[in-house]
Design a protein around this motif. Structure first.
Motif, PDB file in Angstrom:
ATOM      1  N   ARG A  20      -4.687   2.860  -2.871  1.00 46.45           N
ATOM      2  CA  ARG A  20      -5.592   3.882  -2.003  1.00 46.45           C
ATOM      3  C   ARG A  20      -5.280   4.248  -1.253  1.00 46.45           C
ATOM      4  O   ARG A  20      -5.909   4.962  -0.658  1.00 46.45           O
ATOM      5  CB  ARG A  20      -6.855   2.124  -1.579  1.00 46.45           C
ATOM      6  CG  ARG A  20      -5.743   1.777  -0.266  1.00 46.45           C
ATOM      7  CD  ARG A  20      -7.080   0.794   0.114  1.00 46.45           C
ATOM      8  NE  ARG A  20      -6.036  -0.198   1.054  1.00 46.45           N
ATOM      9  CZ  ARG A  20      -6.567  -1.689   1.633  1.00 46.45           C
ATOM     10  NH1 ARG A  20      -7.096  -2.526   0.351  1.00 46.45           N
ATOM     11  NH2 ARG A  20      -6.155  -2.208   2.085  1.00 46.45           N
ATOM     12  N   ASN A  21      -4.299   4.688  -0.684  1.00 43.76           N
ATOM     13  CA  ASN A  21      -3.438   4.766   0.502  1.00 43.76           C
ATOM     14  C   ASN A  21      -2.705   6.177  -0.359  1.00 43.76           C
ATOM     15  O   ASN A  21      -1.954   7.576   0.220  1.00 43.76           O
ATOM     16  CB  ASN A  21      -2.576   4.245   1.540  1.00 43.76           C
ATOM     17  CG  ASN A  21      -3.322   3.499   2.271  1.00 43.76           C
ATOM     18  OD1 ASN A  21      -4.372   3.927   2.346  1.00 43.76           O
ATOM     19  ND2 ASN A  21      -2.626   3.210   3.102  1.00 43.76           N
ATOM     20  N   LEU A  22      -1.853   6.792  -1.378  1.00 41.84           N
ATOM     21  CA  LEU A  22      -1.062   6.823  -2.210  1.00 41.84           C
ATOM     22  C   LEU A  22      -2.550   8.852  -2.775  1.00 41.84           C
ATOM     23  O   LEU A  22      -3.733   8.382  -3.785  1.00 41.84           O
ATOM     24  CB  LEU A  22      -0.830   6.525  -3.568  1.00 41.84           C
ATOM     25  CG  LEU A  22      -0.007   8.104  -4.585  1.00 41.84           C
ATOM     26  CD1 LEU A  22       1.035   8.186  -4.091  1.00 41.84           C
ATOM     27  CD2 LEU A  22      -0.040   7.074  -6.245  1.00 41.84           C
ATOM     28  N   PRO A  23      -2.483   9.526  -1.867  1.00 46.48           N
ATOM     29  CA  PRO A  23      -2.721  11.069  -2.446  1.00 46.48           C
ATOM     30  C   PRO A  23      -3.384  11.547  -3.838  1.00 46.48           C
ATOM     31  O   PRO A  23      -3.792  12.191  -4.286  1.00 46.48           O
ATOM     32  CB  PRO A  23      -2.180  12.122  -1.520  1.00 46.48           C
ATOM     33  CG  PRO A  23      -1.233  11.630  -1.100  1.00 46.48           C
ATOM     34  CD  PRO A  23      -1.115  10.610  -0.960  1.00 46.48           C
ATOM     35  N   GLU A  24      -2.652  11.532  -4.579  1.00 48.01           N
ATOM     36  CA  GLU A  24      -2.292  11.379  -6.304  1.00 48.01           C
ATOM     37  C   GLU A  24      -3.431  10.889  -6.737  1.00 48.01           C
ATOM     38  O   GLU A  24      -3.615  10.842  -7.988  1.00 48.01           O
ATOM     39  CB  GLU A  24      -0.616  11.861  -6.952  1.00 48.01           C
ATOM     40  CG  GLU A  24       0.441  12.341  -6.484  1.00 48.01           C
ATOM     41  CD  GLU A  24       1.603  11.989  -5.454  1.00 48.01           C
ATOM     42  OE1 GLU A  24       2.054  12.532  -5.055  1.00 48.01           O
ATOM     43  OE2 GLU A  24       0.596  10.774  -4.508  1.00 48.01           O
ATOM     44  N   LEU A  42       1.195  -1.161   0.031  1.00 50.05           N
ATOM     45  CA  LEU A  42      -0.275   0.279  -0.528  1.00 50.05           C
ATOM     46  C   LEU A  42       0.604   1.677   0.154  1.00 50.05           C
ATOM     47  O   LEU A  42       1.318   1.746   1.432  1.00 50.05           O
ATOM     48  CB  LEU A  42      -1.028   0.199   0.826  1.00 50.05           C
ATOM     49  CG  LEU A  42      -2.111  -1.222   1.081  1.00 50.05           C
ATOM     50  CD1 LEU A  42      -2.487  -1.001   2.876  1.00 50.05           C
ATOM     51  CD2 LEU A  42      -2.912  -1.264   0.320  1.00 50.05           C
ATOM     52  N   PRO A  43       1.809   1.409  -1.761  1.00 54.82           N
ATOM     53  CA  PRO A  43       2.323   2.624  -0.955  1.00 54.82           C
ATOM     54  C   PRO A  43       1.693   4.248  -0.771  1.00 54.82           C
ATOM     55  O   PRO A  43       0.147   4.775  -1.342  1.00 54.82           O
ATOM     56  CB  PRO A  43       3.390   2.398  -2.329  1.00 54.82           C
ATOM     57  CG  PRO A  43       1.936   1.461  -3.490  1.00 54.82           C
ATOM     58  CD  PRO A  43       1.469   0.968  -2.079  1.00 54.82           C
ATOM     59  N   GLU A  44       2.426   4.717   0.105  1.00 57.88           N
ATOM     60  CA  GLU A  44       1.606   6.076   0.397  1.00 57.88           C
ATOM     61  C   GLU A  44       2.336   7.482  -0.780  1.00 57.88           C
ATOM     62  O   GLU A  44       1.900   8.285   0.122  1.00 57.88           O
ATOM     63  CB  GLU A  44       2.189   6.524   1.580  1.00 57.88           C
ATOM     64  CG  GLU A  44       1.683   5.054   2.311  1.00 57.88           C
ATOM     65  CD  GLU A  44       1.285   5.610   4.013  1.00 57.88           C
ATOM     66  OE1 GLU A  44       1.571   6.875   3.912  1.00 57.88           O
ATOM     67  OE2 GLU A  44       0.663   5.117   4.865  1.00 57.88           O
ATOM     68  N   SER A  45       3.268   7.074  -1.552  1.00 52.41           N
ATOM     69  CA  SER A  45       4.175   7.966  -1.981  1.00 52.41           C
ATOM     70  C   SER A  45       4.404   7.668  -3.591  1.00 52.41           C
ATOM     71  O   SER A  45       4.291   6.548  -3.595  1.00 52.41           O
ATOM     72  CB  SER A  45       5.747   8.231  -1.843  1.00 52.41           C
ATOM     73  OG  SER A  45       6.637   7.865  -1.729  1.00 52.41           O
ATOM     74  N   VAL A  46       4.847   8.748  -4.653  1.00 59.26           N
ATOM     75  CA  VAL A  46       4.881   8.083  -5.902  1.00 59.26           C
ATOM     76  C   VAL A  46       6.536   7.536  -5.611  1.00 59.26           C
ATOM     77  O   VAL A  46       6.612   6.201  -6.757  1.00 59.26           O
ATOM     78  CB  VAL A  46       5.278   9.679  -6.820  1.00 59.26           C
ATOM     79  CG1 VAL A  46       5.643   9.179  -8.377  1.00 59.26           C
ATOM     80  CG2 VAL A  46       4.139   9.558  -7.073  1.00 59.26           C
ATOM     81  N   SER A  47       7.253   7.453  -5.196  1.00 57.80           N
ATOM     82  CA  SER A  47       8.544   6.639  -5.120  1.00 57.80           C
ATOM     83  C   SER A  47       8.530   5.593  -4.709  1.00 57.80           C
ATOM     84  O   SER A  47       8.706   4.237  -5.159  1.00 57.80           O
ATOM     85  CB  SER A  47       9.632   7.630  -4.003  1.00 57.80           C
ATOM     86  OG  SER A  47       9.186   7.664  -3.036  1.00 57.80           O
TER      87      SER A  47
END
Length: 244
Positions: free
Chosen positions: A46-50, A5-10
């Motif tokens: 689902r945890n990625l703001p973008e 569940l990534p939270e950033s683009v990187s």
């Protein structure tokens, strides 16, 4: 299966490099995984703001269909509201519907809005059109579009388990000179056709021009629905949706 569940683009790019399979709401692929085996790694945005943006001009790939409301143009709101059941709409995502589905119920609406896609690969975030998005199966982050003058959407009734129902989406935009242009997209079976024509002189002229495009090559029953739909849209007061 390891679900990331990534939270950033990187972090998303790290998942891509590791071979993680993107999942939306998994409403369409879960049965296939149960039959054929689960991947070693998967990831959800689902945890990625973008991927969770929802405004009048932008829609994130991780937004579930049940969240799509009157902030977006009518054609997109109605398209989302007719997908499956309430339970499906609380789980299915924009990205899963457009990129991961053969039905692509939101695609006609996105086409008539002239939507552009913000996508991600291992090295960069970039913008592309819907044709490239679908052809190359890019990882979708969000869609964005120009606000139309008016738009509408129609899905015909269909029997459960039968062929996909006919879908007609339409929107009116203004060009740089302020002239109206009608955009129409139709899903007939699993195929989607779309085109645009001038519409400043009324529905009869617009329908005549549309008949000379790929939309005009539809089977007669589908073409009749298109004609009725376009006539209704172009007869509205500007910017006003029909009475319900």
């Amino acid at each position: 299966m390891l679900l990331r569940l990534p939270e950033s683009v990187s972090e998303v790019q790290e998942c891509i490099a590791e071979g993680a399979v993107p999942v939306g709401g998994a409403t369409l692929i879960w049965a296939g995984w149960q039959r054929d085996g689960f991947p070693q790694r998967a990831m959800s945005l689902r945890n990625l703001p973008e991927a969770n943006v929802l405004t009048e001009a932008t829609l994130g790939a991780a937004v579930v269909l049940g969240r799509i409301d009157g902030r977006v143009p009518e054609v997109l709101h109605r398209a989302a509201s007719t997908v499956g059941t309430g339970a499906v709409r609380r789980t299915a995502t924009v990205g899963g519907n457009i990129v991961g589905s053969t039905l692509r119920c939101l695609l006609p609406a996105a086409l008539v809005l002239e939507a552009r896609a913000t996508v991600l690969d291992r090295d960069r975030v970039f913008e592309t059109d819907l044709a490239e998005l679908l052809a190359k199966h890019h990882l979708l982050l969000s869609l964005h579009w120009r606000e139309p003058v008016a738009s509408s959407y129609r899905k015909l009734p269909a029997e459960a388990g039968g062929p996909p129902p006919l879908v007609v989406a339409a929107a009116v935009h203004t060009d740089e000179d302020g002239r109206g242009r009608l955009h129409v997209a139709v899903r007939d079976g699993y195929e989607v056709v779309s085109d645009d024509v001038p519409c400043g002189t009324g529905s009869d002229e617009a329908i005549g021009a549309l008949g000379a495009t790929c939309v005009g090559t539809l089977r007669s029953a589908a073409w009749q629905v298109v004609r009725e739909h376009v006539t209704e849209l172009l007869s509205r007061p500007v910017g006003r949706p029909p009475e319900r």
